[in-house]
Each structure stands twice: as structure tokens, then as C-alpha cells.
Design an enzyme around this catalytic site. Structure first.
Site, PDB file in Angstrom:
ATOM      1  N   CYS A  14      -5.100  -3.045   2.936  1.00 55.87           N
ATOM      2  CA  CYS A  14      -4.870  -2.735   4.342  1.00 55.87           C
ATOM      3  C   CYS A  14      -6.112  -2.903   5.231  1.00 55.87           C
ATOM      4  O   CYS A  14      -6.519  -4.016   5.531  1.00 55.87           O
ATOM      5  CB  CYS A  14      -4.274  -1.334   4.460  1.00 55.87           C
ATOM      6  SG  CYS A  14      -3.415  -1.024   6.031  1.00 55.87           S
ATOM      7  N   GLU A  51       0.850  -1.190   0.000  1.00 56.69           N
ATOM      8  CA  GLU A  51       0.000   0.000   0.000  1.00 56.69           C
ATOM      9  C   GLU A  51       0.888   1.244   0.000  1.00 56.69           C
ATOM     10  O   GLU A  51       1.955   1.267   0.616  1.00 56.69           O
ATOM     11  CB  GLU A  51      -0.891  -0.002   1.240  1.00 56.69           C
ATOM     12  CG  GLU A  51      -1.799   1.222   1.332  1.00 56.69           C
ATOM     13  CD  GLU A  51      -2.607   1.276   2.613  1.00 56.69           C
ATOM     14  OE1 GLU A  51      -3.671   1.904   2.608  1.00 56.69           O
ATOM     15  OE2 GLU A  51      -2.171   0.700   3.635  1.00 56.69           O
ATOM     16  N   LYS A  59      -9.470   1.531  -2.535  1.00 55.75           N
ATOM     17  CA  LYS A  59      -9.711   1.045  -1.174  1.00 55.75           C
ATOM     18  C   LYS A  59     -11.109   1.436  -0.706  1.00 55.75           C
ATOM     19  O   LYS A  59     -11.501   2.607  -0.787  1.00 55.75           O
ATOM     20  CB  LYS A  59      -8.652   1.631  -0.239  1.00 55.75           C
ATOM     21  CG  LYS A  59      -8.707   1.146   1.198  1.00 55.75           C
ATOM     22  CD  LYS A  59      -7.556   1.758   1.975  1.00 55.75           C
ATOM     23  CE  LYS A  59      -7.520   1.306   3.414  1.00 55.75           C
ATOM     24  NZ  LYS A  59      -6.377   1.913   4.147  1.00 55.75           N
TER      25      LYS A  59
END
Length: 286
Positions: free
Chosen positions: A156, A43, A115
Site C-alpha cells: 500500500c 492488504e 510494511k
């Protein structure tokens, strides 16, 4: 062919996207030299920068981003699938996308993924994070067909939302991904167990390239990039700080075998939740 070599690249990205792109290229070349045909970076490969004003000064749109252009060229040059775990991309509306990219061996963009879940939290060590104040969340899960297998995307904090991974597994994903920049504190508590759980409950391989170490902007990330098999066995794990290239051979026949032995994806059923009222007398309702 069901067996392929995959790589997870651990980095300690700084505040300069050009320097980070050069570090990424060096590590990707190393992974390819060891035979990896799918390579994943962490990330925020392009930049970790707490100062939002300073970050915006160097952010670019997708067409002009140095990580995107470097990765596209590398994928074509090396003949690999290159998965940029994510990098910050300037949107036309003034917000930022935390966006992953997958490039094919011919340099084409297979897909991107924004995300979905924003890390808005106050930690008990005094750290406070508000991703939603600058980043626009995505609203679509993605599963890409790589030819040798199907790949599901996450980034994440998404790892804490198992419904995302279950939806991708039900859509055919055999490899799940969690490129990350996990904080040291939360990583020490939950990183390994969350990754292994997502692999086990979906009968998939899981690849998680991470940021690791103390970064130029002062933050600390947990590292410990991992590659996990469908039974939750850790095939490879990096240390807690600094650059590292993890290589593992994965055989997707193991996915089919795991799902045959524990067919929870087939056995899933719809159900409702009933809230049972408190009778107030300390006894359960009959």
C-alpha cells in the site's frame, strides 16, 4: 519457461477473520481454476476494523492466525504460489505487524514482509490515519525467487517511496507487488499513475491486489486492482467495488527487453545535492 499466469484478487474484507478466510479461499480457488500459478490477495486480507480494541480481541500471533493457516493449506492443495498481500499479526511486544506472506506450492513459507512505511496522515475530507500508533514498521525489503522469476514486496503506502522499488529491482526483482487498501480519495487521485510509474521506471511487471468498496467498519477503499506490464500498459483492472479475480499471462522476457531498450538500472549514478545559497539580489550565482 518465462510466461506464467498470475492473479490479483480484489476483496472487501470485513471485521471477522474467519469469514474473510472463507471468502479468500473461494476466490483463490477460482483463480487457480483459471490457471493462475501465482495468486495475490490484498492488504489486510484478514480484517479491516477501525475499532482498535475490537481488533486486538481477535488478533492472533502468526502460529495461530486463521489467514496464515488457511493460505498455507490452499497453496499446498492447489499447487500455487499464494501471496497474502498482508494481514494483521499480533506481536509479542503488544504492537501489530502489517505482514505479507508468500507460500510455495508445497505449503512452505517462502518469506514474510512487514510494511515499512506507516500511513500517518490527515486528509482534507476530515479522515485521519495513524498507523504508527498501533503498527510496528518493518525495516527490511524482501525479494523472493519463485523459480520462474524474482518477486519484490511492498504494501500500500510503500508505493509512494520509489527508492524501495528501485532497490528491489536492482536486487533482481522482475515482478513488483503492491497489495493495498487505498482510501477512495487518494486512490482516485494517484492509484493508477503510481502503479504504472513504479512499473515503468524499474522495467518490471507490477501486481496490485486491492480492497474495494464500503467495509463493515465504515471505511471506503478504492479497489481497481491492477496488473501492469514493464511499459506501463494495464493488462487487467478491476472495478471500484466488490470482489473480483484478475487473471493475466505475463512473459518475463518482456522485462529483459524493456530493460535493454531503456537501461536506466544500469545507467544510474551516485550524486550529491548542493544547496545553492540565495544571494539576495534576485540573480543566480555564476
Amino acid at each position: 519457461m518465462t510466461a506464467v499466469k498470475v492473479a490479483a484478487i480484489q476483496m472487501c474484507s470485513g471485521v471477522d477473520p474467519v469469514r474473510n478466510a472463507a471468502d479468500m479461499a473461494r476466490l483463490v480457488r477460482d483463480a487457480a481454476a483459471h490457471g493462475a500459478t501465482y495468486i495475490q490477495t490484498p492488504e489486510m486480507t484478514g480484517m479491516l476494523q477501525r475499532d482498535r480494541k475490537a481488533a486486538r480481541e481477535v488478533l492472533r500471533g502468526e502460529a495461530d492466525d486463521v489467514i496464515v493457516s488457511t493460505a498455507r493449506d490452499l497453496a499446498k492443495e492447489l499447487g500455487v504460489f499464494l501471496h497474502i498481500g498482508s494481514t494483521a499479526i499480533a506481536r509479542d511486544d503488544g504492537k501489530i505487524a502489517n505482514r505479507a506472506f508468500l507460500f510455495s506450492p508445497d505449503g512452505a513459507t517462502v518469506c514474510s514482509y512487514d510494511k515499512i512505511h506507516m500511513f500517518d496522515v490527515d486528509l482534507d475530507n476530515g479522515e485521519s490515519w495513524r498507523e504508527s500508533s498501533a503498527y510496528e514498521p518493518g525495516n527490511e525489503a524482501r525479494v523472493a525467487d519463485l523459480g520462474f522469476g524474482r518477486l519484490g514486496f511492498a504494501i500500500c503506502y510503500d508505493v509512494r517511496f520509489p527508492q524501495l522499488f528501485r532497490a528491489e529491482a536492482l536486487a533482481g526483482a522482475e515482478i513488483l507487488t503492491v497489495p493495498a487498501a487505498f482510501t477512495r480519495q487518494t486512490g482516485e487521485a494517484h492509484w493508477e499513475i503510481l502503479l504504472r510509474a513504479r512499473a515503468i521506471e524499474n522495467g518490471t511487471f507490477l501486481i496490485a491486489a486491492a480492497q474495494g468498496g464500503t467495509h463493515e467498519d465504515g471505511r471506503e477503499t478504492f479497489g481497481h486492482s491492477m496488473i501492469v506490464d514493464p511499459w506501463g500498459k494495464v493488462l487487467a483492472m478491476a472495478g471500484g467495488t466488490g470482489e473480483e479475480v484478475l487473471i493475466a499471462e505475463i512473459d518475463l522476457d518482456q522485462v529483459r527487453a524493456a530493460r535493454q531498450k531503456i537501461p536506466n538500472l544500469k545507467n544510474v549514478r551516485e550524486f550529491s545535492v548542493a544547496i545553492v545559497p540565495d544571494r539576495g539580489d534576485g540573480e543566480e550565482a555564476a
